[in-house]
Design a protein around this motif. Structure first.
Motif, short mmCIF file in Angstrom:
data_model
loop_
_atom_site.label_atom_id
_atom_site.label_comp_id
_atom_site.label_asym_id
_atom_site.label_seq_id
_atom_site.Cartn_x
_atom_site.Cartn_y
_atom_site.Cartn_z
N THR A 102 0.83 -1.20 0.00
CA THR A 102 0.00 0.00 0.00
C THR A 102 0.87 1.25 0.00
O THR A 102 1.80 1.37 0.77
CB THR A 102 -0.92 0.03 1.23
N LYS A 103 0.55 2.17 -0.87
CA LYS A 103 1.31 3.40 -0.94
C LYS A 103 0.51 4.62 -0.48
O LYS A 103 1.02 5.71 -0.42
CB LYS A 103 1.78 3.63 -2.39
N LYS A 104 -0.78 4.42 -0.20
CA LYS A 104 -1.62 5.52 0.22
C LYS A 104 -2.41 5.13 1.47
O LYS A 104 -2.99 4.05 1.52
CB LYS A 104 -2.58 5.92 -0.90
N GLU A 163 -0.36 13.92 -6.72
CA GLU A 163 0.13 12.96 -7.72
C GLU A 163 1.57 13.23 -8.13
O GLU A 163 2.20 12.40 -8.76
CB GLU A 163 -0.77 13.01 -8.96
N ASN A 179 -12.41 0.93 -0.89
CA ASN A 179 -11.49 1.35 -1.95
C ASN A 179 -10.15 0.64 -1.75
O ASN A 179 -9.43 0.90 -0.79
CB ASN A 179 -11.31 2.87 -1.91
N SER A 180 -9.80 -0.23 -2.68
CA SER A 180 -8.59 -1.05 -2.53
C SER A 180 -7.30 -0.28 -2.72
O SER A 180 -6.22 -0.79 -2.40
CB SER A 180 -8.64 -2.20 -3.53
N SER A 181 -7.37 0.95 -3.22
CA SER A 181 -6.15 1.71 -3.47
C SER A 181 -5.61 2.41 -2.23
O SER A 181 -4.50 2.94 -2.23
CB SER A 181 -6.39 2.76 -4.57
N VAL A 182 -6.41 2.44 -1.16
CA VAL A 182 -5.98 3.10 0.07
C VAL A 182 -6.24 2.18 1.26
O VAL A 182 -6.97 1.19 1.18
CB VAL A 182 -6.72 4.44 0.29
#
Length: 454
Positions: free
Chosen positions: A2-4, A251, A291-294
């Protein structure tokens, strides 16, 4: 990997309201139809956040959640003591949420400590700073069963001496407003970049080196989103709240650790200041988790995974709620809550000056009379929190065994306890709310004057 990350911090606090002679809260008519303001805010905020509702598109309840389980938070020790005795189910939900946080976030609980009774730390003398921090830490361990990793500074009011003491006592981090950062640079190298205009990048922590050689980590919360939550309409929609958080990741950042979008507001925002704010919070947390991105995280876990890559210097004698630094608690700076334009706060300075004079006199009395009873009166004051938390005879016996110069008779014990209570009330009389509002005769200012006369 995870980056966020997203972290939501709530500062839950009410000033102590007990009559100093009775140790009970009397009826506060302005809190009608409730008995007092603690009871009212508990009904509107603290309790709802423990059993908040998530609704579907048709307004039907699909889930009931404990918001404390998914957020970072601190509770003022004096408030948490009231909750323990007057709302035990809410107290259980709060302490239980921290235990679940330890399991969920790699051994790092959701709760952080707070300086004991919300005094403005830069305006305190060093002894009071030390006692406030020690009492806040001991109270925290007594309630949550572990040592705190972080500590909330009242009104985020900060100076280097306070940070030195936090570091000395083992506190790893605190949370400040972006307006309190002075300048930053990559760790140990390069030129300093001025960020005193509030432009600091808030999606990463910073390391502050201290004159003693110690250090402490600082998280500067996202000021824009936090302001929209507290004073805008962001809590009108849980979905809008969540999407605002998700949109806040820059970004174009090329250096630094993985990004963390984090906000900090008064916990009372979620339900007391904004009706149904607890439900907006619950929905936003649930939305983010889908949300899988965070990933939701708390500050302790984040620091265990990612070391700061940049260092910071702070602007001393600043806070999150006074644009003039810390003048709100000692001068007629113009910061106000009320609506009567004819009023001033010219009373702030003489009130503080009178309490400072009284504190000096009480120090002399304490040292004169306690020195013949207690081995080290100031060390005894630091550890008196154990008696405040548990006033049983057994606890008092242990306390005096460690601090009395000899076996004390009943009169000497009573004198020692009166002197220590005098010092406890001498700190309570500096509770920040006494200066925060417009009216000198308001319940908050009257309360600090009651501690003075006790």
């Amino acid at each position: 990997m995870t980056k966020k990350y997203i972290c939501l911090h709530g500062h839950f606090y009410q000033p102590p309201r007990e009559n100093p002679w009775l140790e009970r809260i009397e009826i506060q008519e302005s809190a009608y139809p409730y008995h007092d303001w603690n009871e009212r805010v508990n009904a509107e905020c603290y309790a709802p956040n423990a059993v908040s509702r998530i609704l579907d598109g048709n307004g039907r309840i699909i889930r009931i959640v404990n918001n404390y389980e998914k957020m970072s938070f601190n509770f003022g020790p004096t408030l948490l003591n009231w909750i323990q005795w007057h709302s035990p189910q809410v107290y259980k939900a709060i302490t239980g949420a921290d235990k679940l946080g330890v399991e969920r976030y790699s051994g790092h609980g959701n709760a952080i400590a707070q300086a004991y009774n919300h005094i403005i730390m830069p305006l305190a003398n060093r002894r009071d700073k030390v006692t406030q921090i020690i009492w806040g830490m001991r109270d925290f361990k007594w309630r949550f069963g572990r040592d705190p990793e972080g500590m909330w500074l009242p009104e985020t009011a900060v100076d280097v001496e306070t940070l030195e003491i936090l570091s000395e006592k083992g506190i790893k981090f605190t949370i400040l407003s972006p307006r309190q950062a002075k300048r930053i640079r990559p760790n140990g190298r390069g030129k300093w970049t001025d960020v005193s205009d509030g432009s600091i990048e808030t999606t990463m922590p910073y390391l502050l080196g201290l004159p003693s050689g110690g250090e402490i980590n600082i998280f500067f919360y996202n000021g824009e989103i936090s302001h929209e939550i507290a004073f805008g309409g962001l809590l009108d929609s849980g979905k809008d709240f969540a999407e605002r958080l998700l949109s806040a990741f820059p970004e174009d950042r090329e250096d630094g650790p993985p990004q963390i979008v984090h906000i900090a507001t008064d916990g009372e925002t979620y339900g007391h200041h904004h009706k149904f704010g607890d439900m907006a919070l619950a929905y936003a947390i649930d939305y983010v988790e889908q949300n899988s991105s965070v990933k939701l995280i708390n500050y302790g876990e984040y620091l265990s995974l990612h070391n700061p890559t940049h260092e910071v210097q702070i602007i001393e004698n600043t806070s999150w709620s006074c644009s003039h630094g810390i003048e709100r608690w000692r001068s007629d700076c113009g910061c106000r809550i009320g609506t009567d334009r004819e009023w001033t706060q010219a009373w702030r300075a003489p009130l503080r000056e009178s309490l400072d004079w009284l504190r000096y006199r009480l120090i002399k009395i304490f040292e004169k009379y306690a020195s013949g009873i207690l081995k080290n009166p100031w060390k005894a004051r630091n550890e008196y929190i154990d008696v405040v938390l548990d006033r049983s005879e057994a606890t008092k016996k242990i306390f005096f065994r460690g601090h009395a110069v000899k076996g004390l008779n009943s009169k000497e014990r009573a004198t020692a306890l009166r002197l220590l209570e005098m010092q406890r009330n001498a700190m309570l009389m500096y509770t920040s709310c006494g200066w925060f509002f417009d009216e000198l005769s308001g319940i908050e200012t009257v309360q600090v004057l009651r501690y003075r006369s006790e």
